[in-house]
Structure formats: C-alpha cells, structure tokens
Scaffold this motif. Structure first.
Motif, PDB file in Angstrom:
ATOM      1  N   ILE A  31       0.718  -1.169   0.044  1.00  0.00           N
ATOM      2  CA  ILE A  31      -0.083  -0.163   0.016  1.00  0.00           C
ATOM      3  C   ILE A  31       0.821   1.334   0.034  1.00  0.00           C
ATOM      4  N   CYS A  34       1.971   2.498  -3.091  1.00  0.00           N
ATOM      5  CA  CYS A  34       0.769   2.959  -4.227  1.00  0.00           C
ATOM      6  C   CYS A  34       0.750   4.208  -4.953  1.00  0.00           C
ATOM      7  N   GLN A  35       0.679   4.175  -6.209  1.00  0.00           N
ATOM      8  CA  GLN A  35       0.561   5.557  -6.792  1.00  0.00           C
ATOM      9  C   GLN A  35      -0.643   5.877  -7.650  1.00  0.00           C
ATOM     10  N   ARG A  36      -1.746   4.656  -7.502  1.00  0.00           N
ATOM     11  CA  ARG A  36      -2.961   4.731  -8.492  1.00  0.00           C
ATOM     12  C   ARG A  36      -3.691   5.909  -8.676  1.00  0.00           C
ATOM     13  N   CYS A  37      -3.869   6.672  -7.576  1.00  0.00           N
ATOM     14  CA  CYS A  37      -4.515   7.905  -7.761  1.00  0.00           C
ATOM     15  C   CYS A  37      -3.723   8.912  -8.346  1.00  0.00           C
ATOM     16  N   ILE A  43      -4.987  12.964  -7.507  1.00  0.00           N
ATOM     17  CA  ILE A  43      -4.224  13.555  -6.463  1.00  0.00           C
ATOM     18  C   ILE A  43      -2.687  13.639  -7.122  1.00  0.00           C
ATOM     19  N   ALA A  46       1.155  10.797  -3.624  1.00  0.00           N
ATOM     20  CA  ALA A  46       0.361   9.719  -2.672  1.00  0.00           C
ATOM     21  C   ALA A  46       1.402   9.543  -1.795  1.00  0.00           C
ATOM     22  N   PRO A  48       0.598   7.419   1.394  1.00  0.00           N
ATOM     23  CA  PRO A  48      -0.393   6.397   2.196  1.00  0.00           C
ATOM     24  C   PRO A  48      -0.076   6.720   3.746  1.00  0.00           C
ATOM     25  N   THR A 109      -9.793   5.846   2.094  1.00  0.00           N
ATOM     26  CA  THR A 109      -8.926   5.969   1.107  1.00  0.00           C
ATOM     27  C   THR A 109      -7.687   6.235   2.083  1.00  0.00           C
ATOM     28  N   LYS A 110      -6.401   6.031   1.760  1.00  0.00           N
ATOM     29  CA  LYS A 110      -5.048   6.013   2.367  1.00  0.00           C
ATOM     30  C   LYS A 110      -4.252   7.412   2.212  1.00  0.00           C
ATOM     31  N   CYS A 111      -4.763   8.117   1.462  1.00  0.00           N
ATOM     32  CA  CYS A 111      -3.985   9.365   0.875  1.00  0.00           C
ATOM     33  C   CYS A 111      -4.765  10.531   1.444  1.00  0.00           C
ATOM     34  N   LEU A 132     -10.432   3.037  -6.433  1.00  0.00           N
ATOM     35  CA  LEU A 132      -9.005   2.521  -6.547  1.00  0.00           C
ATOM     36  C   LEU A 132      -8.458   2.156  -5.340  1.00  0.00           C
ATOM     37  N   CYS A 133      -8.899   2.567  -4.120  1.00  0.00           N
ATOM     38  CA  CYS A 133      -8.362   2.259  -2.964  1.00  0.00           C
ATOM     39  C   CYS A 133      -9.270   1.057  -2.138  1.00  0.00           C
ATOM     40  N   HIS A 136      -7.419  -2.199  -1.156  1.00  0.00           N
ATOM     41  CA  HIS A 136      -6.271  -2.149  -0.107  1.00  0.00           C
ATOM     42  C   HIS A 136      -7.418  -2.348   1.431  1.00  0.00           C
TER      43      HIS A 136
HETATM   44  S1  SF4 Z   1      -5.787   7.144  -1.899  1.00  0.00           S
HETATM   45 FE1  SF4 Z   1      -5.375   4.585  -2.149  1.00  0.00          FE
HETATM   46  S2  SF4 Z   1      -5.190   3.942  -4.000  1.00  0.00           S
HETATM   47 FE2  SF4 Z   1      -4.997   5.983  -4.392  1.00  0.00          FE
HETATM   48  S3  SF4 Z   1      -2.852   6.406  -4.106  1.00  0.00           S
HETATM   49 FE3  SF4 Z   1      -3.379   6.347  -2.016  1.00  0.00          FE
HETATM   50  S4  SF4 Z   1      -3.317   4.399  -1.464  1.00  0.00           S
HETATM   51 FE4  SF4 Z   1      -3.182   4.293  -3.642  1.00  0.00          FE
END
Ligand code: SF4
Length: 234
Positions: A31, A34-37, A43, A46, A48, A109-111, A132-133, A136
């Motif tokens: 996690i 993670c760079q998905r967003c 965003i 990231a 998290p 969400t983690k960020c 996206l999150c 996780h």
């Molecule tokens: S909010 Fe979640 S899915 Fe989006 S970048 Fe952060 S950890 Fe990844």
C-alpha cells in the motif's frame, strides 16, 4: 442494508486470496508504494497513511487522512484524532497510545485528498479514489478478520451499512445482514464482523451540534464500552 466488508463478491474474494499470500507488513509495504490515484490524475502525490502493523481485533475505518496525518505519518494525529481518542477513552479503551495498540486505525482511502474547494475542511475522496483504494481496505480486512469494525463518518457508514442516515445508525450495533443487535446479542452471535458507527469527529462536521445527536454519540460509546468489556480477547 447489508453489513459487508465492502466491495463486491469478486473483489472480496480477490482481496481474501491476496491476503492469504501476504503478511500484514508485506501488505503495508504494497500500500505504501501505491500510486494509483496519481497515475489516474486524481491527486498530485501519494503518501498513504497506515497504523503500525498489529493484529488488533478491532478495526476503525475513517474517511481519509488529513494534512496533519500526512505530515506526521500516523492516522488520526490531528484535531479529529484528539476528539476520537477522547471518545475511545470514554468507551473504555484507555488513553491514545493504549487505543492505538488495541484498535487498527485505517480509512476508506489512504492518502490526503487535499482541502475542500469550499475551504471548509478536507475534500471528500471522489468515487474514483474510493474505487482505486477499495482493494487495499478489502485486503486489510481479509487479513485482520476483525470481530468489530468501528465505522467513523458517513463514508465509512455507507461502505459497511449502505445509505443509512447517521441518526439511524449511531448508537446501534449491526451484525451481518444489517441486523441491529443489542450488545449482549451481538456478543452471543457468531456472525462477524459487528459494525458500530460513530460520527466523524472533525470540527467541520455540524452533526454533533444537535443535542439529540450528542445523546446518540453517548449511546454509541456506551455500547462500545459494553462490547469491549465483555468481548473475549478484545
Ligand atoms: S488513496 Fe489509496 S489508491 Fe489512491 S494512491 Fe493512495 S493508497 Fe493508492
């Protein structure tokens, strides 16, 4: 209305399979990378935020970290956290450090999603960020298999109980299938996880301004205290 760990059956099965192959520290590492967003342009960076890995039997799920949490690198480190830990102490979970050891603190969400465009508080994570999150959180829950989920705020409430108004959720305990249970029935029931909703402790939320809502919060903390005191190995 249904108590689920969130996501559809396929996502939960995938998260369960993934969780079976990972330890919690390995999942955290995944996690944290993670760079998905960011890749999706949602965003600009990231960062998290996760708790220290622990096998806590209780999981508390909030909305998303704020700016203070991003700076400190620890969930619920800002003003909302101060209110939250006061509530948890009232519910018998001890001081902040004790509560952090007993409860695994995470979020939908983690960020940090950034400030709200209105300037009042933080931006609510978008449905795309939540999607996206989602995996996780699914993996965290599949790995931890908590007996109790404390759902903090409207987003977490909707995630676990569907579109239920806060005033019909706070002060109550829900079992699988969205069945409302008293504390003793909840503990006697074999269905897990139980879900106990709390309002968001942020000062930006006006929900707690109403005396009847503060009374519901008192009922929720009393219910949590009864669960914590009576639950085996809580
Ligand atoms: S909010 Fe979640 S899915 Fe989006 S970048 Fe952060 S950890 Fe990844």
């Amino acid at each position: 209305m249904a108590v689920t760990s969130g996501g559809n059956r396929t996502q939960r099965a995938a998260a369960g399979a993934l969780a079976n192959q990972l330890t919690l520290p390995q999942l955290h590492l995944q996690i944290l990378n993670c760079q998905r967003c960011v890749v999706a342009g949602l965003i600009d960076h990231a960062a998290p935020i996760l708790p220290a890995p622990s096998r806590a039997g209780m999981v508390l799920v909030g909305q998303a970290p704020g700016r203070v949490e991003e700076g400190v690198g620890r969930p619920f480190s800002g003003r909302a956290g101060r209110f939250l830990f006061r509530w948890l102490e009232e519910a018998g979970l001890g001081d902040e450090e004790s509560a952090r050891r007993t409860v695994y603190l995470t979020s939908i969400t983690k960020c940090f999603p950034g400030p709200s465009p209105s300037g009042a508080g933080d931006r609510r994570p978008s449905p795309a960020e939540v999607d996206l999150c989602r995996g996780h959180l699914e993996s965290q829950l599949a790995l931890l298999r908590p007996w109790l989920i404390v759902a903090v705020g409207q987003m977490a409430l909707e995630r676990f109980l569907g579109p239920l108004p806060m005033h019909l959720a706070v002060g109550r305990i829900f079992g699988p299938g969205g069945v409302e249970l008293g504390p003793l029935d909840a503990l006697a029931s074999s269905g897990r996880p139980l879900v106990l909703p709390l309002p968001h402790p942020s000062g930006a939320s006006r929900w707690l301004n109403a005396p009847e809502h503060r009374a519901l919060l008192g009922m929720a903390l009393q219910a949590l205290r009864e669960l914590v005191e009576r639950a085996p190995n809580s």
